[in-house]
Design an enzyme around this catalytic site. Sequence first.
Site, PDB file in Angstrom:
ATOM      1  N   ASP A 150       0.876  -1.170   0.000  1.00  0.00           N
ATOM      2  CA  ASP A 150       0.000   0.000   0.000  1.00  0.00           C
ATOM      3  C   ASP A 150       0.912   1.219   0.000  1.00  0.00           C
ATOM      4  OD1 ASP A 150      -2.095  -1.743   0.237  1.00  0.00           O
ATOM      5  OD2 ASP A 150      -2.635  -1.200   2.281  1.00  0.00           O
ATOM      6  N   ASP A 161     -13.333  -3.798  -1.143  1.00  0.00           N
ATOM      7  CA  ASP A 161     -13.034  -3.432   0.248  1.00  0.00           C
ATOM      8  C   ASP A 161     -14.310  -3.582   1.090  1.00  0.00           C
ATOM      9  OD1 ASP A 161     -10.355  -2.529  -0.382  1.00  0.00           O
ATOM     10  OD2 ASP A 161     -11.233  -0.712  -1.201  1.00  0.00           O
TER      11      ASP A 161
HETATM   12  O1  1PR Z   1     -10.525   3.008  -5.007  1.00  0.00           O
HETATM   13  O2  1PR Z   1      -9.654   2.396  -7.247  1.00  0.00           O
HETATM   14  O3  1PR Z   1      -8.714   4.339  -6.028  1.00  0.00           O
HETATM   15  O4  1PR Z   1      -8.268   2.029  -5.294  1.00  0.00           O
HETATM   16  C1  1PR Z   1      -7.726   2.274  -4.038  1.00  0.00           C
HETATM   17  C2  1PR Z   1      -7.070   0.997  -3.592  1.00  0.00           C
HETATM   18  O5  1PR Z   1      -6.389   1.269  -2.386  1.00  0.00           O
HETATM   19  C3  1PR Z   1      -8.061  -0.105  -3.322  1.00  0.00           C
HETATM   20  O6  1PR Z   1      -7.557  -1.302  -3.871  1.00  0.00           O
HETATM   21  C4  1PR Z   1      -8.111  -0.215  -1.805  1.00  0.00           C
HETATM   22  O7  1PR Z   1      -8.194  -1.565  -1.389  1.00  0.00           O
HETATM   23  C5  1PR Z   1      -6.776   0.359  -1.386  1.00  0.00           C
HETATM   24  N1  1PR Z   1      -6.848   1.115  -0.122  1.00  0.00           N
HETATM   25  C6  1PR Z   1      -7.441   2.304   0.043  1.00  0.00           C
HETATM   26  N2  1PR Z   1      -7.269   2.706   1.319  1.00  0.00           N
HETATM   27  C7  1PR Z   1      -6.567   1.754   1.948  1.00  0.00           C
HETATM   28  C8  1PR Z   1      -6.149   1.770   3.350  1.00  0.00           C
HETATM   29  O8  1PR Z   1      -5.578   0.812   3.864  1.00  0.00           O
HETATM   30  N3  1PR Z   1      -6.413   2.872   4.041  1.00  0.00           N
HETATM   31  N4  1PR Z   1      -5.618  -0.349   1.291  1.00  0.00           N
HETATM   32  C9  1PR Z   1      -6.299   0.746   1.038  1.00  0.00           C
HETATM   33  C10 1PR Z   1      -6.142  -1.516   1.212  1.00  0.00           C
HETATM   34  C11 1PR Z   1      -5.802  -3.574   1.829  1.00  0.00           C
HETATM   35  C12 1PR Z   1      -4.997  -4.678   1.401  1.00  0.00           C
HETATM   36  C13 1PR Z   1      -3.974  -5.029   2.417  1.00  0.00           C
HETATM   37  C14 1PR Z   1      -4.523  -6.319   2.923  1.00  0.00           C
HETATM   38  C15 1PR Z   1      -3.532  -7.171   3.596  1.00  0.00           C
HETATM   39  N5  1PR Z   1      -5.173  -2.361   1.581  1.00  0.00           N
HETATM   40  O9  1PR Z   1      -4.541  -4.643   0.123  1.00  0.00           O
HETATM   41  O10 1PR Z   1      -2.775  -5.054   1.786  1.00  0.00           O
HETATM   42  O11 1PR Z   1      -5.637  -6.062   3.763  1.00  0.00           O
HETATM   43  O12 1PR Z   1      -3.113  -6.576   4.766  1.00  0.00           O
HETATM   44  P1  1PR Z   1      -2.622  -7.451   5.993  1.00  0.00           P
HETATM   45  O13 1PR Z   1      -1.939  -8.652   5.426  1.00  0.00           O
HETATM   46  O14 1PR Z   1      -1.654  -6.569   6.711  1.00  0.00           O
HETATM   47  O15 1PR Z   1      -3.820  -7.796   6.797  1.00  0.00           O
HETATM   48  P2  1PR Z   1      -9.369   3.022  -5.912  1.00  0.00           P
END
Ligand code: 1PR
Length: 523
Positions: free
Chosen positions: A224, A379
């Site tokens: 991320d 999400d």
């Molecule tokens: O909405 O098309 O602009 O895409 C934004 C992207 O960014 C989406 O794929 C969304 O999942 C991601 N995103 C947005 N905000 C966050 C955040 O964390 N605040 N991250 C975010 C999402 C989730 C996973 C993470 C897993 C594994 N990250 O990809 O890597 O949950 O984590 P873990 O193993 O530590 O539990 P758009």
Amino acid sequence: MITLLDYGAGNVRSVVNAIEHLGETVRRVQRPEDILDAEKLVFPGVGAFGSMMQMLHQRGFVTPLKQYLAADRPFLGICLGMQALFAGSEEAPGVAGLGVLPGFVRRFRTRLAVPHIGWNGIRSRQSSPLFAGLSGDEKFYFVHSYHVCPDEPAVALTLTDYGAPFVSAVQRGNVLGTQFHPEKSGPAGLRMLANFLATDAGRCRPQRTPAGTALAKRIIACLDVRTDDDGQLVVTKGDRYDVRQDGAVRNLGRPVDLARNYYQQGADEITFLNITGFRDFPLQDMPMLEVLAQTSREVFVPLTIGGGIRDFTDKDGRHYSALEVAGAYFRGGADKVSIGSDAVAVVEDFLRTKKATGKSAIEEIARVYGNQAVVISIDPRRVYVPSPDAVAHHVIETTLPGPRGERWCWYQCTIRGGREGRPVDAVTLARACEGLGAGEILLNCIDRDGTHDGFDIELIQAVKSAVTIPVIASSGAGCVEHFADVFTGTDADAALAAGIFHRGEVTIAAVKEHLTRKVEIRP
Ligand code: 1PR
């Protein structure tokens, strides 16, 4: 000097990167004569069979290419570049191929998911210069819906099993072709490419020939990415999507360094999510494109990038389509793009109107770059309900009761990084996106993200059983056992983790070691 036949259809950057990484220089074919001047010709086909042949004709490449091949000069066709050698393809009825090898290209007829995406093995049928140094147990990266059916069994260099055996590489004299992508197949793929580039490679067989091959479950590292409070692009990590600790954005390292490290540890794929892409426009966020460009020079497994893939109008009124944004990422070295918030908006419209417009980001990107290039990142957040008919959403019975003892729940899709819940559930969203042309689902879970509690098995199985495309299980991995749990408890095709890898709590190698002999993996 290697000559690359690039007919301008898309991203051949990873092939160039891989050849340059091996110390060779690459010259691109500009004029038909360049083909006949080549010492060694690499043809990485991109796109669809019909448009490939049309472009080869338009640029006057067909006649010199046939001459080059008829003279048995060194040639390596990759994917569509191998398929082009045959008489034609079911993908483009009536369009003639080069017809250098007798046979035809046919679509997979199997109950398994098509396209065939991921890491599978090869069974050698004859000796070849490509095999020097291979043990025979390696897996290579495939992504295709069609496969070659040669009339002459003698040209089959390798077989691979996917429902039934198919020919996954061909050889006649110095003319070679692989259905898989050596440039995306890690060290084994680089080895094969190096063998092609070598001037003195003798023919041999891999040390062993397996009785059968199988598609591996993939282990994916997710980064991320966003700018921190000092304006640096960093890998961060949320706790249920909250990436701030004591008010500051967590900084877990530099994107390119971490990606390289995971590649070296054996990651089967790397995913970058630009998590503030929903509010910043990625084409004005050039550091992200630079991260991609640098990573693709050193990391030879598939790269996915997501965040901000949507239509956008800048402050000067210039309109950019989601397709243009995706195009910039593909040219930058991405193999797939992942769409989050925009997919929810598209599906909400689709559910309201019951009509596909043909113009959504999912449809347009899939049409131009193929279904396999479009990943939908979901999400969702768990919402408990007192009974299965309490809401008009896909409700599941859960073994983890809610705060008031509820035994039912649905998974609400969110947008803008979990900030806003929408009236659509994850199962419906996944199914609709598959119908619109998405090739894969990246299934996060806000409740589990960063918790170390393990994957949400109920969510993953509910979505996986609703679609035929691959599903990547994400969120919650806390130890190696959780990967075994998700692969034995669901039909997920891949498992993704972030926090445990970034903090060095678990390595990808340790995950693979734990899975060995329990689950099919890429060694
Ligand atoms: O909405 O098309 O602009 O895409 C934004 C992207 O960014 C989406 O794929 C969304 O999942 C991601 N995103 C947005 N905000 C966050 C955040 O964390 N605040 N991250 C975010 C999402 C989730 C996973 C993470 C897993 C594994 N990250 O990809 O890597 O949950 O984590 P873990 O193993 O530590 O539990 P758009």
